[in-house]
Design an enzyme around this catalytic site. Structure first.
Site, PDB file in Angstrom:
ATOM      1  N   LYS A   1       0.863  -1.174   0.000  1.00  0.00           N
ATOM      2  CA  LYS A   1       0.000   0.000   0.000  1.00  0.00           C
ATOM      3  C   LYS A   1       0.903   1.229   0.000  1.00  0.00           C
ATOM      4  CE  LYS A   1      -3.516   2.440   2.701  1.00  0.00           C
ATOM      5  NZ  LYS A   1      -4.181   2.540   4.031  1.00  0.00           N
ATOM      6  N   VAL A   2       0.950   1.901  -1.119  1.00  0.00           N
ATOM      7  CA  VAL A   2       1.838   3.043  -1.276  1.00  0.00           C
ATOM      8  C   VAL A   2       0.997   4.313  -1.218  1.00  0.00           C
ATOM      9  CG1 VAL A   2       3.459   4.210  -2.802  1.00  0.00           C
ATOM     10  CG2 VAL A   2       3.473   1.707  -2.643  1.00  0.00           C
TER      11      VAL A   2
END
Length: 307
Positions: free
Chosen positions: A169-170
């Site tokens: 999850k960026v």
């Protein structure tokens, strides 16, 4: 673009429901989960930062994880956030989540306060220990809150060295560029590139190769068509759907934070109270009015589900 991931699509973060006195409201919590599923969420993340995990006791975390996973009853996969600075405690949290039926755990790199961090060797060992203790996938949360800089080269190395680390999850500045570079560097080891931050950069991130988004639970019914259209090759339809909802997402992200979801859910009868725990404070009445004005224009399911 990664295409074989088991988990993809819209995986919103569930808020934690409190009553007006600040106690857990389990009845509202269950309604919240039912709403999220009815709204088309393809998975649910719990105990995350947007769940106010930082104001929950360990006993409350355990109660919420058990209650929510049992209530979901396999309808959608549940991701449990198990972040802690201590590797031992992160492992324990992750083991309990797995035992309860979590599909995945989400973990930030070890941090505490403004300055206490692990180095890259310590981060690899941290995630390797979590993987050794479990059998479910691990999502690395790459977010500014940790204050840890995770380079693309390091994240790709982490995916190579720790086989259960397959989801990312960026939600940093320039997320699209980082996602694109991570997919190029990691290849097939990057099974699930996700974005976050209320999906405020979703179209750019989808263009970069993201196959999932971890939004808030404010409007999953309106975000899902964006992802569905895009992954089916209908980019123009995705862009049109996204352009329509972006003002509300922007207002949520820039003006309200985690309180937006609770405000709209209370307005729509999903939860009984929009209370947050101190030192967080309720939205200013003018901010609340602005949020609801935008929401009523779009008519997300959250505004009518409980009525």
């Amino acid at each position: 673009m990664p295409s074989s991931a088991r988990y993809r699509g819209v995986f919103p973060v569930a808020p934690t429901a409190f009553d007006d006195s600040g106690e857990l409201d389990i009845a509202s919590q269950k309604r919240c989960i039912d709403f999220m599923i009815d709204a088309g969420s393809q998975g649910i993340c719990i105990l995350a930062n947007f769940s106010e995990q930082f104001v929950l006791s360990d006993d409350e975390r355990e109660q919420l994880a058990r209650t929510i996973i049992e209530h979901v009853a396999g309808r959608v996969p549940v991701i449990v956030t198990t972040t802690h600075f201590s590797s031992r405690l992160t492992i324990e949290r992750s083991r309990r989540a797995q035992a309860l039926g979590a599909a995945m755990v989400m973990v930030m790199p070890p941090y505490h306060g403004a300055t206490l961090r692990a180095d890259e060797k310590g981060i690899v060992e941290h995630f390797a220990a979590i993987a050794d203790a479990g059998r479910i996938p691990i999502m690395v949360q790459d977010a500014p809150l940790s204050g840890v800089s995770l380079s693309v080269a390091f994240l790709a190395r982490l995916a190579r060295d720790v086989p259960l680390v397959r989801y990312f999850k960026v939600e940093v500045a320039g997320a699209a560029g980082k996602l694109r570079s991570l997919i190029e560097a990691g290849g097939q080891t990057i099974a699930g590139p996700f974005d976050g931050e209320e999906s405020i950069t979703l179209m750019a991130d989808l263009d970069a190769g993201a196959t999932g988004t971890m939004s808030s639970a404010l409007l999953p019914d309106l975000i899902r068509p964006v992802v569905v259209h895009f992954l089916a090759g209908r980019r123009s339809e995705a862009a049109a759907a996204y352009g329509r909802i972006l003002p509300l997402i922007n207002y949520e992200n820039r003006q309200c934070g985690l309180r937006a979801t609770k405000t709209v859910m209370k307005e729509g009868g999903v939860i009984a109270s929009d209370a947050v725990r101190h030192p967080l404070e309720a939205l200013h009445p003018a901010t609340r009015a602005g949020l609801l004005e935008l929401a009523h224009e779009l008519k997300p399911l959250a505004l009518t589900w409980g009525k």
